[in-house]
Design an enzyme around this catalytic site. Structure first.
Site, short mmCIF file in Angstrom:
data_model
loop_
_atom_site.label_atom_id
_atom_site.label_comp_id
_atom_site.label_asym_id
_atom_site.label_seq_id
_atom_site.Cartn_x
_atom_site.Cartn_y
_atom_site.Cartn_z
N SER A 5 0.80 -1.23 0.00
CA SER A 5 0.00 0.00 0.00
C SER A 5 0.83 1.27 0.00
O SER A 5 0.35 2.31 -0.45
CB SER A 5 -0.96 0.00 1.18
OG SER A 5 -0.26 -0.10 2.40
N HIS A 35 -5.15 -3.28 -2.86
CA HIS A 35 -4.68 -2.41 -3.95
C HIS A 35 -4.44 -3.19 -5.25
O HIS A 35 -3.81 -2.67 -6.16
CB HIS A 35 -3.39 -1.70 -3.55
CG HIS A 35 -3.59 -0.70 -2.45
ND1 HIS A 35 -4.12 0.55 -2.67
CD2 HIS A 35 -3.37 -0.79 -1.12
CE1 HIS A 35 -4.19 1.20 -1.53
NE2 HIS A 35 -3.74 0.41 -0.57
N LYS A 42 -11.80 0.62 -2.83
CA LYS A 42 -10.77 1.29 -3.61
C LYS A 42 -11.17 1.26 -5.09
O LYS A 42 -12.01 2.05 -5.49
CB LYS A 42 -9.42 0.65 -3.30
CG LYS A 42 -9.00 1.08 -1.89
CD LYS A 42 -7.80 0.42 -1.32
CE LYS A 42 -7.55 1.04 0.06
NZ LYS A 42 -6.83 0.17 0.97
C1 PLP Z 1 -7.08 0.10 2.44
C2 PLP Z 1 -6.51 -1.20 2.85
C3 PLP Z 1 -7.23 -2.07 3.65
C4 PLP Z 1 -8.52 -1.67 4.31
O1 PLP Z 1 -9.58 -1.60 3.44
P1 PLP Z 1 -10.83 -0.70 3.82
O2 PLP Z 1 -11.93 -1.20 2.97
O3 PLP Z 1 -10.44 0.71 3.51
O4 PLP Z 1 -11.08 -0.88 5.28
C5 PLP Z 1 -6.70 -3.32 3.89
N1 PLP Z 1 -5.51 -3.70 3.39
C6 PLP Z 1 -4.77 -2.86 2.63
C7 PLP Z 1 -3.46 -3.35 2.08
C8 PLP Z 1 -5.24 -1.59 2.35
O5 PLP Z 1 -4.50 -0.75 1.63
#
Ligand code: PLP
Length: 385
Positions: free
Chosen positions: A174, A202, A233
């Protein structure tokens, strides 16, 4: 509290929320000025896809705004069944289960699966939600150097384990945007009969054929026992999911506390996820556009003199060093109409603060090239280039 906050402010580590008004998928308005958004995870621009928006508003008008209960009580509306079915087809797994956020999917899956006798091997740059899941689990946690297969092999060889071994990694990391060495991880997992858990927050909608994620990117379908993902995302909605065997899914529905003890997502949110997934399946070119924009931005930055690795992922870190410098550069870029995040400790290690660019399929390349020009000028002025 006062001491902590004062100290955070002195060290340029203070955090606060600012209110922004989205204009479209990649522009936001604040104090009547419009900014180019280079900080969002809205990788495919699906938050503003009319079909997705209509699905959400139709669901809210037809079924109400809230689900009114946990999924195991009365909150499990029909959109959930549809979404889980379609997600399983997309991920090519026997089943999926949707949680209220990716964070909750991760903590629920890890703490639900790992018991006291187990050992979890975790990449040092894993996302906070994976770390928190490990902490909630009663298993022993062994951290291996980032993407370092020989270090992991050595630790697996020397760590005694009475129960199951698990390997946990981000698919696309991330904060660095690099891709986990999944073929090697699969080999090692097979050698030690370890359970491999990959967080594709991601990677879903971002890499692999049709945006199916890291497992598909490497052609390793069927080799990763637990795939985690988010709907918040690239899919432009909210929620998280676990994909895997039917027995894994049934087990988590019975055991994951962050699944059991929380209210189900609203019909609008789940309907939006369904529509986004349908859109992605119908228009896989969106993923190609995203990857082309990511590649283009990386090439522009490289030409400008930044040491940027090439690649197709849309997360592009520009190393800065100190938190103060990262914050000052982000503020200067904001005054020039660019919104990008200054990533500081504790999100990353002290001394590795960075500016983080997140590219979207909805950006146009002229905007991206202009952004790189501005970033270059600011970097030169702040002496990091
Ligand atoms: C954003 C993210 C999450 C969390 O996801 P949300 O739906 O925003 O709670 C989990 N793992 C990674 C690697 C992330 O970047």
């Amino acid at each position: 509290m006062t001491d902590y906050l004062e100290q955070a402010q002195q060290q340029a580590l203070y955090r606060e929320v600012t209110t922004l008004e989205p204009v479209d998928a990649v522009h936001v308005r604040s104090d009547s000025r419009v900014y180019l958004n280079l900080a969002s995870n809205n990788y495919l621009g699906l938050t503003h896809c009319p079909i997705v928006q209509q699905a959400a508003s139709h669901a809210a008008l037809t079924y109400g705004t809230g689900s009114g209960g946990a999924r195991l009580i009365t909150g499990n509306h029909a959109y959930y069944t549809k979404l889980e079915h379609e997600l399983a087809a997309f991920k090519q797994t026997e089943g999926t289960v949707v949680f209220s956020t990716g964070y909750m999917a991760n903590i629920g899956a890890i703490s639900g699966l790992a018991t006291q006798a187990d050992v979890i091997f975790s990449d040092e740059l894993n996302h906070a939600s994976l770390i928190d899941g490990c902490r909630l689990a009663k298993a022993r946690i062994v951290v291996y150097r980032h993407c370092d297969i020989s270090h992991l092999a050595e630790l697996m060889n020397t760590t005694p384990c009475q129960g199951n071994r698990m390997i946990i990694t981000d698919g696309v990391f991330s904060m660095d945007g690099d891709i986990a060495p999944l073929p090697d991880l699969v080999k090692l997992a097979e050698q030690y009969k370890a359970i491999l858990i990959v967080d594709d927050a991601h990677a879903t909608g971002v890499i692999g054929p049709g945006g199916r994620g890291t497992t598909a990117h490497f052609g390793l379908e069927g080799k990763v026992q637990v795939q985690l993902g988010t709907l918040s995302k690239a899919l432009g909605s909210e929620g998280g999911f676990v994909a895997g065997s039917r027995i894994l899914i049934d087990y988590l529905i019975n055991r994951a506390r962050s699944f059991i003890f929380t209210t189900a997502l609203s019909p609008a949110t789940v309907a939006a996820s369904c529509a986004a997934l349908t859109r992605l399946k119908a228009q896989p070119a969106l993923v190609a556009t995203l990857q082309a924009n990511a590649l283009f931005t990386r090439q522009c930055l490289t030409k400008a003199g930044f040491a940027i690795s090439q690649g197709i992922t849309p997360i592009i870190p520009i190393p800065v060093g100190s938190a103060k410098l990262a914050l000052a550069m982000a503020a200067e870029l904001k005054s020039q109409g660019l919104l990008l995040s200054a990533i500081r400790p504790p999100t990353v290690q002290p001394g590795t603060s960075r500016l983080r660019l997140a590219v979207s399929a909805a950006h146009d390349q002229a905007e991206l090239a202009d952004a790189v020009c501005k970033i270059t000028a600011v970097a030169q002025r702040f002496d990091i280039l």
